[in-house]
Motif scaffolding. Structure first.
Motif, PDB file in Angstrom:
ATOM      1  N   LEU A   1      52.407   2.122  27.940  1.00 14.82           N
ATOM      2  CA  LEU A   1      54.517   1.874  28.011  1.00 14.82           C
ATOM      3  C   LEU A   1      54.713   0.894  28.135  1.00 14.82           C
ATOM      4  CD1 LEU A   1      55.228   5.548  28.694  1.00 14.82           C
ATOM      5  CD2 LEU A   1      55.047   5.133  26.199  1.00 14.82           C
ATOM      6  N   ASN A   2      56.476   0.733  27.926  1.00 12.94           N
ATOM      7  CA  ASN A   2      56.674  -1.035  28.440  1.00 12.94           C
ATOM      8  C   ASN A   2      58.073   0.169  30.020  1.00 12.94           C
ATOM      9  OD1 ASN A   2      55.021  -2.931  27.418  1.00 12.94           O
ATOM     10  ND2 ASN A   2      56.691  -2.075  25.507  1.00 12.94           N
ATOM     11  N   GLU A   3      58.269   1.396  28.855  1.00 11.21           N
ATOM     12  CA  GLU A   3      58.964   1.690  29.984  1.00 11.21           C
ATOM     13  C   GLU A   3      59.249   3.397  29.803  1.00 11.21           C
ATOM     14  OE1 GLU A   3      62.445   3.489  29.925  1.00 11.21           O
ATOM     15  OE2 GLU A   3      62.857   3.827  27.552  1.00 11.21           O
ATOM     16  N   ALA A   4      59.425   4.237  31.082  1.00 14.02           N
ATOM     17  CA  ALA A   4      59.839   5.457  30.473  1.00 14.02           C
ATOM     18  C   ALA A   4      60.684   6.395  30.918  1.00 14.02           C
ATOM     19  CB  ALA A   4      58.321   5.857  31.258  1.00 14.02           C
ATOM     20  N   HIS A   5      61.029   7.214  30.622  1.00 12.03           N
ATOM     21  CA  HIS A   5      62.275   8.148  31.527  1.00 12.03           C
ATOM     22  C   HIS A   5      62.204   9.362  31.153  1.00 12.03           C
ATOM     23  CE1 HIS A   5      63.469   6.669  26.702  1.00 12.03           C
ATOM     24  NE2 HIS A   5      64.156   7.839  26.944  1.00 12.03           N
ATOM     25  N   THR A   6      62.703  10.775  31.705  1.00  7.85           N
ATOM     26  CA  THR A   6      62.949  12.316  30.885  1.00  7.85           C
ATOM     27  C   THR A   6      63.317  12.776  29.812  1.00  7.85           C
ATOM     28  OG1 THR A   6      62.969  12.259  33.234  1.00  7.85           O
ATOM     29  CG2 THR A   6      63.797  14.286  31.600  1.00  7.85           C
ATOM     30  N   ILE A   7      62.432  12.608  28.817  1.00  9.68           N
ATOM     31  CA  ILE A   7      63.081  13.451  27.399  1.00  9.68           C
ATOM     32  C   ILE A   7      63.212  14.356  27.137  1.00  9.68           C
ATOM     33  CG2 ILE A   7      62.161  12.877  25.094  1.00  9.68           C
ATOM     34  CD1 ILE A   7      61.763  10.335  25.665  1.00  9.68           C
ATOM     35  N   TRP A   8      63.866  15.571  27.173  1.00 12.00           N
ATOM     36  CA  TRP A   8      63.786  17.115  26.043  1.00 12.00           C
ATOM     37  C   TRP A   8      63.710  16.940  25.200  1.00 12.00           C
ATOM     38  CZ3 TRP A   8      61.635  21.082  26.099  1.00 12.00           C
ATOM     39  CH2 TRP A   8      62.572  22.422  25.558  1.00 12.00           C
ATOM     40  N   ASP A   9      62.664  17.265  24.556  1.00 12.76           N
ATOM     41  CA  ASP A   9      62.971  18.348  23.466  1.00 12.76           C
ATOM     42  C   ASP A   9      61.486  18.834  22.632  1.00 12.76           C
ATOM     43  OD1 ASP A   9      62.270  17.548  19.888  1.00 12.76           O
ATOM     44  OD2 ASP A   9      64.032  16.188  20.430  1.00 12.76           O
ATOM     45  N   GLU A  10      62.653  19.696  21.581  1.00 10.81           N
ATOM     46  CA  GLU A  10      60.985  20.760  21.180  1.00 10.81           C
ATOM     47  C   GLU A  10      59.970  20.423  20.602  1.00 10.81           C
ATOM     48  OE1 GLU A  10      65.276  24.058  20.424  1.00 10.81           O
ATOM     49  OE2 GLU A  10      64.091  23.520  18.626  1.00 10.81           O
ATOM     50  N   SER A  11      60.121  19.751  20.435  1.00  8.07           N
ATOM     51  CA  SER A  11      59.107  19.161  19.354  1.00  8.07           C
ATOM     52  C   SER A  11      58.469  17.896  20.356  1.00  8.07           C
ATOM     53  CB  SER A  11      59.459  18.791  18.343  1.00  8.07           C
ATOM     54  OG  SER A  11      60.433  19.368  17.261  1.00  8.07           O
TER      55      SER A  11
END
Length: 911
Positions: A607-617
């Motif tokens: 990855l080049n960047e990452a952050h918190t991701i909320w998703d059901e899928s």
């Protein structure tokens, strides 16, 4: 060290009584013991064994010429073999009044007068003599006793220090003054006296005063300042470190905390973990242990944010203590005390003024200093314990590596060490009343020559025993009753045998794709400067440190996610790449976190960047990663149980067959522990014609903090030089071999001479291919090598592999359809090493090896659809995306239905 600091213990049979009172010839009937010594199982590397000493000579009421201790030092170096000297500077009372009320300014007119006095002349002379005898980098200066206060035997109301408001305490606004006091001593020592050293123990047993207050000692026993609070302890250490840096002594390193009890030691570890600067100054933890077991210290360190930080047992006593503690993995053991002397803090504590006045009195004989002072002749004489310890110190040298020994019993212990010069020392205790006829067997080691036995018992000191007979990798020796013994041998091949033997060929690199700094509540947050040291036990070239872009169970995600930038971490070193990437998960099971999701845990590499991701899928996260050209995969296949899932837990990769079919993932990974269900699931995917890569990782520390690389991934990097990007691209390309046995073994698979995992062989028609497997190991292992084609074992052989003695195995394989071929090494627990496939393409057709496997995934998806349907137990996981998800599941099911039909047709044509 204090008389009140020892723990109570029960001795089944006191070695001092045995060595002192049982004639060796009284019991002539021997018993037989067989031990095995395994060079592949390595433990601590020794910094050395040593002694505590008092460099100042105080006798008959005054300090006198310390040259009198030099013959004792000669005995400790030459006859004992001590290589580490913890030199006690006590008491910390020389600054009777503050030098100038400015801790940032050294009043050298004041300090020079102090440090040139008779007391310190003796200290400097002793330290110079240690340097002359070669003791420099293994000299540790230990500040001991009370801070500035009245002389030891003054009236009780005169003992308050100007640094504290109660006996022996340090006020917070005086902490820098204490740091200045010690820094002035160390600066003078190095720059005026020109004494070579680099190790310091700044405070000794600062918890003892609070632990020992009683009617006899209302103010407690003074072994150091009264600093029982870990926060204050760390503050003082931090201030001392800064002050030393400021005056040009930034190479000083600490051995600490040298607490009297485990409580303060544990609290200091927690407090210091918050101070990365100070942790960089700690070369080794220091602990005191007057007992047969130090495991609690080792376990506490292992569960800290600095789990591979070494530790020294800086105070211990009787020989049975040493042999009880050796398997607790300390890297130095230091006897209290080296020679008879008078300690001023001992006088303060009421121990008198006759040497020795501070010794481990509850072990008569064995608790006394190693060398006795004879006043009538002003000479020195070794005590029995001296010769007992010499059995170890004389033969186990700095840099030696302890290796595994099995076969001991309750009265016979043995430990084996490989020295850098090619010699081996097998040292131990026979506490029994009968001699032992010992048989030793060497494993994963060269044969030894020039073997001999030396022992110490109640009659003899360091006596050469009966001849040791040896043939090949076996030897026999007679160990006398009631003795401390050492068996030595030599081979110029020994250093290479215990070195880092890599089983993989050149161009393959071992790594761990699944490392965290934390595993939620109950585990500490691993310090970043521990990454590379923790790669060393399994000699890893790469680790992927995964920040948590999911529910935040792994701490501390908000601090760690910004570290994902596509570049190697600053902690990386040549041969050890550390790289930040991410894992996404919102578990379906449990009540810890508000958000839940069904699909499984996804590892995203590159990855080049990452952050918190909320998703059901989960698929949306995989697609998000694809936009960055990340290599994505489902982990935790070990949670599968060879059946369609209905019972959810934290980590089951429910969506792995769906997203494999829809092309959003690049690899599948097993983690934490060996489970053949993970490999069986992978076979089913391969039989349907999909080609995800195969990987393995530890999920540290969620694996009970087992070392990085306990499960690992070997990746072939064809285009040199190796980089992190090339390594993870190798996972996507299927150029991998996984090991559930650490960096101990490797399987090299070749098909038709040149094709290796990830390659494709194209056949125009049915035919026969030749599979060749080479099993190489870093230690001797036995097992079964199996060649697997389309999920079935088509050839196998049992064998034993050792360093330089691989197992070679070849077999023809008839190919009647497009296929895949893997190799695996099996033992009673399951697959220990497994290759990714070589693919065989017949007439350009995809693999359609099993109709039943495709139908299995149809049923898998039908089960998901049922459970997420109206009223289904899994419907709660979808509140806004259900129809989109249902459409994906149905699309994947259609794919498997088509594969099943094609497989049925292929099978019919082949029959």
């Amino acid at each position: 060290m204090t008389r009140e600091s020892f723990r109570s213990f029960i001795g089944a049979f006191c070695l001092s009584v045995l060595l002192g009172g049982v004639p060796g010839k009284l019991f002539s009937q021997s018993r037989e013991i067989k031990i095995e010594i395994d060079g592949s199982e390595k433990y601590q590397t020794m910094d050395g064994f040593g002694v505590n000493i008092n460099p100042a000579w105080w006798y008959d009421g005054a300090y006198t010429d310390a040259a009198i201790v030099q013959p004792a030092i000669d005995l400790l170096i030459d006859s004992l073999g001590a290589s580490v000297f913890r030199v006690v500077i006590e008491e910390i009372d020389w600054e009777a009044v503050n030098d100038d009320n400015d801790p940032d300014h050294f009043n050298w007119d004041y300090y020079n007068k102090i440090f040139s006095g008779i007391r310190f002349k003796g200290i400097w002379n002793t330290l110079h003599y240690l340097n002359k005898r070669g003791v420099t980098d293994r000299m540790c200066i230990s500040f001991m006793g009370a801070p500035p206060s009245a002389p030891p035997l003054s009236k009780p109301d005169q003992h308050l220090s100007w640094m504290g408001d109660k006996p022996y305490s340090i006020r917070e606004n005086m902490e820098e003054e204490l740091a200045e006091t010690e820094a002035a001593f160390l600066y003078y020592m190095r720059n005026t006296e020109k004494i070579s050293f680099s190790l310091v123990s700044p405070m000794n047993e600062t918890d003892i005063i609070s632990m020992t207050r009683n009617a006899e000692h209302p103010d407690g026993i003074a072994e150091g300042p009264d600093v029982p609070d870990a926060a204050q302890w760390v503050r003082i250490m931090h201030k001392l470190a800064l002050k030393l840096d400021k005056i040009g002594m930034n190479n000083i390193r600490f051995v600490a905390p040298d607490a009297g009890g485990e409580k303060l030691f544990s609290e200091v570890i927690d407090e210091m973990a918050k101070d990365q600067y100070l942790m960089g100054k700690i070369v080794s933890w220091g602990v005191h242990c007057y007992g047969n077991d130090a495991r609690s210290y080792f376990d506490r360190i292992r569960m800290s944010p600095y789990p591979v930080k070494p530790y020294w047992i800086t105070e211990t006593a009787r020989i049975s203590h040493l042999f009880g503690q050796l398997d607790d993995n300390a890297t130095s053991y230091i006897f209290w005390d080296g020679y008879d002397c008078v300690y001023q803090h001992g006088r303060r504590n009421g121990y008198g003024s006759v040497p020795p006045n501070d010794w481990v009195f509850w072990f008569p004989g064995e608790g006394k200093p190693l060398v006795e002072y004879i006043p009538s002749s002003q000479s020195w004489k070794p005590r029995k314990t001296f010769w007992q310890y010499a059995q170890v110190m004389k033969f186990v040298r700095p840099g030696s590596v302890r290796i595994r020994v099995t076969g001991q019993d309750s009265t016979f212990s043995a430990y084996a060490f490989c020295n850098p010069d090619g010699s081996m020392a097998i040292t131990g205790l026979n506490t029994g009343i009968r001699p032992v006829e010992l048989t030793g067997v060497l494993q994963n080691l060269p044969a030894l020559g020039n073997m001999k036995l030396v022992y110490t018992d109640s009659v003899s000191d360091m006596k050469t025993g009966a001849a040791v007979t040896f043939q090949g990798k076996s030897f026999k020796a007679s160990v006398p009753a009631g003795s401390v013994f050492t068996i030595t041998g030599y081979s110029d091949k020994l250093p290479a045998a215990i070195g880092a033997i890599r089983p993989e060929p050149s161009g393959w690199y071992a790594g761990d794709i699944h490392v965290h700094r934390n595993c939620g509540e109950g585990t500490p947050v691993l310090a970043e400067n521990e990454f590379v040291p923790m790669m060393e036990p399994n000699d890893l070239a790469v680790i992927s440190v995964l920040a948590d872009m999911g529910d935040g169970e792994v701490k501390y995600s908000q601090a760690d996610l910004p570290k994902i930038n596509g570049k190697d971490a600053i902690q990386s070193k040549p041969g050890h790449i550390v790289h930040w990437d991410a894992e996404w998960h919102f578990d379906p099971f449990g009540t810890t976190f508000e958000h839940k999701a069904l699909g499984g845990h996804i590892v995203l590499l590159g990855l080049n960047e990452a952050h918190t991701i909320w998703d059901e899928s989960a698929y949306k996260v995989a697609e998000w990663g694809k936009k960055q050209d990340a290599i994505t995969g489902f982990c935790h296949l070990q949670y599968l149980n060879d059946s369609i899932q209905n019972n959810l837990d934290c980590c089951i990769p429910v969506d792995y067959p769906v997203e494999t079919a829809l092309g959003t993932i690049d690899f599948l990974s097993e983690d934490v522990w060996l489970n053949d269900a993970a490999i069986n699931a992978y076979y089913k995917i391969l039989n349907c014609g999909f080609r995800p890569g195969l990987a393995a990782g530890t999920d540290f520390p969620c694996n009970n903090s087992r070392p990085f690389g306990s499960l690992l991934t070997y990746v072939q990097v064809i285009d040199q030089p190796m980089t992190y990007r090339k390594w993870i691209e190798g996972i996507r390309a299927g150029r991998t071999v996984v090991s559930t046995n650490g960096h101990a073994e490797f399987l090299e698979l070749r098909v038709n001479g040149s094709a290796s995992p990830g390659d494709e062989i194209k056949l125009g028609k049915r035919g026969v291919v030749s599979a060749n497997v080479t099993w190489t190991t870093a230690k001797e292992l036995s097992g079964k090598i199996e060649i697997v084609c389309n999920g079935k074992v088509v050839a196998s052989v049992d064998g034993t592999s050792g360093p330089g003695e691989p197992v070679h195995f070849s077999s023809p394989i008839r190919i009647s359809e497009s296929s895949w071929i893997c190799a695996r090494r099996m033992d009673a627990n399951g697959h220990r090493t497994h290759t990714a496939p070589v693919y065989i393409s017949c007439k350009g057709k995809p693999v359609r090896a099993s109709e039943s496997d495709a139908r299995y995934f149809e049923a898998w998806i039908d089960n998901i659809l049922k459970n997420i349907g109206p009223g289904g137990p899994w419907s709660i996981y979808f509140t806004h995306d259900l129809e989109t998800v249902r459409a994906r599941y149905l699309k994947a099911k259609d794919i498997y239905e088509s594969i099943a039909a094609e497989a049925a047709k292929t099978n019919k044509n082949n029959n």
